[in-house]
Design an enzyme around this catalytic site. Structure first.
Site, PDB file in Angstrom:
ATOM      1  N   CYS A 181       0.740  -1.144   0.124  1.00 22.25           N
ATOM      2  CA  CYS A 181       0.010  -0.091   0.079  1.00 22.25           C
ATOM      3  C   CYS A 181       0.895   1.287   0.076  1.00 22.25           C
ATOM      4  CB  CYS A 181      -1.023   0.006   1.094  1.00 22.25           C
ATOM      5  SG  CYS A 181      -1.721  -1.615   1.435  1.00 22.25           S
ATOM      6  N   HIS A 317      -2.699   7.876   6.660  1.00 22.92           N
ATOM      7  CA  HIS A 317      -2.846   6.483   6.136  1.00 22.92           C
ATOM      8  C   HIS A 317      -4.428   6.284   6.380  1.00 22.92           C
ATOM      9  CE1 HIS A 317      -1.861   2.890   3.869  1.00 22.92           C
ATOM     10  NE2 HIS A 317      -2.309   2.152   4.704  1.00 22.92           N
ATOM     11  N   HIS A 355      -9.682   2.994  -0.834  1.00 22.80           N
ATOM     12  CA  HIS A 355      -8.123   2.556  -0.597  1.00 22.80           C
ATOM     13  C   HIS A 355      -7.581   2.192  -2.182  1.00 22.80           C
ATOM     14  CE1 HIS A 355      -4.354   0.864   0.371  1.00 22.80           C
ATOM     15  NE2 HIS A 355      -4.596   0.815   1.564  1.00 22.80           N
ATOM     16  N   SER A 605      13.983  42.782 -56.204  1.00 25.58           N
ATOM     17  CA  SER A 605      14.539  44.453 -56.600  1.00 25.58           C
ATOM     18  C   SER A 605      15.302  44.818 -55.424  1.00 25.58           C
ATOM     19  CB  SER A 605      13.376  45.072 -56.915  1.00 25.58           C
ATOM     20  OG  SER A 605      13.799  46.325 -57.187  1.00 25.58           O
TER      21      SER A 605
END
Length: 799
Positions: A181, A317, A355, A605
């Site tokens: 994780c 977490h 998750h 020219s």
């Protein structure tokens, strides 16, 4: 990482449930919404979920959907359709996010980013198991070993960063990360380490986790980690766990000093990070360790050189499990200590999106980056009533239950803890305050590129639509230097014209470019005035010409920059043509400063004089003397003269001239575009003899006619001693229609050039022998209008 080397977060891209991009993700967070979806029984049946599972009382019909999970455009990445079909959707979405993150950072395609590293991780491929199992032999042998190898490359997590580096042509370290994780936050930590040690100059870091097929729901196991009802409630007494969901996120990191030096958009600064493992100091392999988590948070703060009092948000977490949340908060309390009023917000993005496994850490990190950037604390969903085992009363922490302005210190900690005990914590702070750049109000060239014509149109329309919300000068700069150069291009001055511009396929490599310098008839009052006001390079070049011409003409050609200058004065050969020379020379100089450098030059020219100066064949002082003398003798010799544009071919004009002996062929500009020249009365008679109407030129002279002959000795004398050399850039002469060399420094050439017809069509055809972009380096569109009829031309661009 070292506290002495802060790392800038300069770009990001993500896709999570309920959020198709980073902007939508921030909206989801600040508005306190969740992105999870509750599926109907009909939807589940259509996706093949068995009836016995759908009717199980433990079944939870909730999940996180990624819209367009199966969509992928292989063309920008160089995949064939067969290769793209084999490619795991995790690889596809990560590639797309990596591309968009680099663009968000202003380094699309890795431009200006130096050595770019890739640090990333992914879940085990569900796509392999469900879609490609018949092609896969894990031994690498079997009937089709090459097919097995290609399948592995296209699906296994080991190859995710390697595939990204190859497809985006990135040559820094490419490292696969796998810590369960915590994978994607560990990827950020390792990327920062690589930047500190100098292994790379820019790093992509992130992770991806996709459920294939998606939208299936799941079976709740009592006392397990999965939510009983499909809601994720971090820090809540009612929290029963997570919803296994999906997502992808990528951030672009650079050393802060490099980012500031390059003017990158710094979203936040990573001041420190740390990583460790619990070891055996926990109840079991899958259990968290309070001491392990506390150590990693303390180490990250120490590396960052910050104290807990400096931190106003910890993005935890936060799994909403009865065991995990209390242990995590206990670890934070051990590090932060303190009593009295709370000063630090506590949040968890899992309440919004579930998750996301390998992408969970990067979801938390991106949330914290956006919170720091916007100075806003987003709400954490469903925390009340709070879990009493958190023991938050009297602690430094307060769960952020409602989105609010961030008044406490704008530093954030981010935690991600993997099953198996690999813990990671990062500490973020705000970007340094920098003064805003002064806006550039000049017209802006907007350039868009894409892999295909339709994509170019869509991108151009999107850019045009976004232009109302950003400064156009910022937009032009980013498009010019911060995007990959793809085959199909759309360009327009100003966003209003961009959406309707036509895509053009660019040649392989830089296109061949020819500058064409105009002659008589192109000058007008006010020409170059805006450039002189806004572009210092142009102004300096015009000033250099004007200062050289002033003693030769007794007049300042800068007067032509004023729109109020009389038109008769601009038509005066002795003033208007030298002014045209100065403006055209200034345009060429400015284009060169912008990086547009010619492969060849052609002049009509007077324009051939400009070509001689720009090519380096003549020093500017000698070129100015040539122009002043040429125009003075032409004006003196041709008083009362006139020139007439004739819409006929050369042969037809020559036939008519046999009846008008005082009129000469002055120019051949194309198959049906000539000019005649002579005394005004004779030219009027010629015009009356035409079956088609001629167009008088805006010049009172008769150059390239016999009227010039008496003055040629004076011209030759005045040019004696003229210095010169072979041109550094090829020049195609309108005297012969062929390439010319050192003769550009020969007075005899310029005498012939003033008397002979201008064979511009021949010179242009020779210059455009290969596919070319022609740029009219001067005022007006006369030459590009003529050139559009010539074959082999990629584009004709008037300036």
């Amino acid at each position: 990482m070292s506290a002495t080397q802060p790392i800038a977060v300069v770009g990001l891209a993500c896709r999570f449930p309920g959020a198709s991009d980073a902007g939508a993700f921030w909206d989801l967070l600040r508005e306190g919404r969740h992105g999870l979806t509750r599926f109907t029984d009909e939807e589940l049946a259509a996706r093949g979920v068995p009836g016995r599972l759908r009717s199980d009382p433990r079944f939870v019909p909730v999940g996180g959907l990624i819209q367009g999970q199966g969509d992928f455009d292989p063309e920008p990445f160089g995949f064939t359709d067969a290769e793209a079909a084999l490619l795991d959707p995790q690889h596809r979405l990560f590639l797309e996010c990596a591309w968009h993150a680099l663009e968000h950072a202003g380094h699309g395609g890795g431009r200006g980013a130096g050595a770019v590293g890739v640090f990333a991780g992914a879940m085990q491929s569900a796509y392999l198991a469900g879609n490609l199992h018949d092609r896969w032999d894990p031994t690498g042998g079997g009937r089709d070993p090459l097919g097995s190898l290609q399948t592995a490359i296209s699906t296994q997590a080991d190859y995710l960063p390697l595939q990204t580096a190859y497809r985006l042509d990135l040559n820094g370290p490419a490292v696969a990360v796998a810590t369960s994780c915590s994978t994607s936050l560990v990827a950020v930590h390792l990327a920062a380490q690589s930047l500190v040690t100098g292994e790379c100059d820019t790093a992509l870091a992130g992770g991806v986790s996709l459920i294939v097929p998606q939208g299936q729901g799941y079976l709740h196991v009592p006392d397990g980690v999965f939510s009983a009802d499909g809601a994720v409630r971090p820090f809540s007494e009612h929290g029963t766990g997570i919803v296994h969901t999906q997502g992808v996120g990528v951030v672009v990191l650079r050393r802060l000093d490099d980012a500031l030096a390059d003017g990158d958009p710094v979203l936040a600064v990573l001041h420190g990070s740390a990583m460790n493992n619990d070891g055996a100091d926990k109840a079991g392999f899958t259990a968290p360790s309070m001491r392990g988590q506390a150590r990693v948070v303390a180490e990250a703060l120490a590396v960052a050189g910050l104290s807990p009092r400096d931190v106003g948000l910890v993005e935890a977490h936060g799994t909403a499990t009865r065991l995990g949340d209390p242990i995590e908060v206990a670890a934070l309390r051990r590090v932060f200590g303190g009593t009295g009023p709370a000063w630090c917000g506590l949040g968890s993005v899992k309440g919004n999106i579930g998750h996301a496994n390998s992408a969970a850490g990067i979801a938390s990190f991106i949330k914290a980056v956006l919170a720091v950037h916007h100075r806003t604390l987003p709400a954490t969903l469903g925390p009340h009533p709070l879990n009493p085992h958190l023991e938050l009363r009297g602690s430094p922490f307060e769960v952020v239950a409602e989105t609010r302005a961030w008044d406490t210190p704008p530093h954030a900690g981010v935690s991600s803890f993997g099953i198996g005990g690999t813990n990671c914590h990062a500490v973020l702070g705000p970007a340094p305050d920098l003064p805003a750049a002064e806006p550039d109000t000049r017209p802006q060239l907007l350039v868009v590129s894409a892999a295909g014509a339709e994509a170019a149109r869509a991108t151009a329309a999107a850019v045009a639509g976004a232009a109302a919300t950003v400064r156009e000068d910022d937009l032009a700069h980013t498009l010019a230097v911060g995007r990959a150069e793809l085959p199909y291009r759309v360009a327009a001055v100003g966003a209003r014209r961009l959406a309707s511009a036509t895509p053009v396929r660019a040649a392989d490599g830089p296109p061949r470019t020819v500058f064409a310098f105009p002659g008589a008839g192109s000058a007008y009052p006010g020409m170059g005035g805006g450039l002189y006001r806004d572009e210092p390079v142009f102004a300096a070049a015009v000033d250099a010409c004007a200062d050289l011409l002033l003693p030769l003409l007794g007049a300042d050609v800068r007067d032509v920059l004023d729109p109020a200058v009389p038109a008769d004065r601009v038509r005066d050969v002795a003033f208007g043509l030298p002014a045209l020379f100065a403006v055209s020379y200034g345009v060429a100089t400015l284009l060169g400063a912008w990086g547009v450098r010619p492969d060849a030059l052609v002049g009509h020219s007077l324009g051939e004089c400009t070509a001689a100066a720009v090519s380096g064949a003549l020093p500017l002082a000698d070129a100015a003397r040539l122009v002043a003398t040429r125009c003075a003798v032409a004006a003196r010799a041709a008083g009362g003269g006139a020139m007439l544009a004739v819409p006929l071919g050369e042969d037809a004009v020559v036939d008519l001239l046999s009846r008008h002996p005082d009129v000469d062929l002055a120019a051949v500009n194309g198959p049906a575009a000539c000019v005649v020249s002579g005394p005004a009365a004779a030219v009027d008679a010629f015009a009356a003899d035409l079956s088609k109407t001629g167009v008088p030129l805006r010049v009172d002279a008769a150059m390239h006619s016999r009227l010039m002959e008496p003055e040629l000795p004076e011209l030759l004398g005045a040019l004696t001693g003229m210095a010169g050399q072979a041109p550094a850039v090829p020049v195609y002469s309108s005297v012969t229609g062929a390439r010319i060399g050192a003769e550009l420094a020969d007075p005899e050439h310029w005498a012939r050039q003033l008397r002979s017809p201008v064979r511009f069509a021949d010179a242009l055809a020779a210059a455009l022998a290969d596919p070319t972009v022609l740029v009219e380096a001067g005022p007006g569109t006369a030459l590009t209008t003529l050139a559009r009829k010539n074959a082999g031309l990629l584009a004709a661009v008037p300036t």
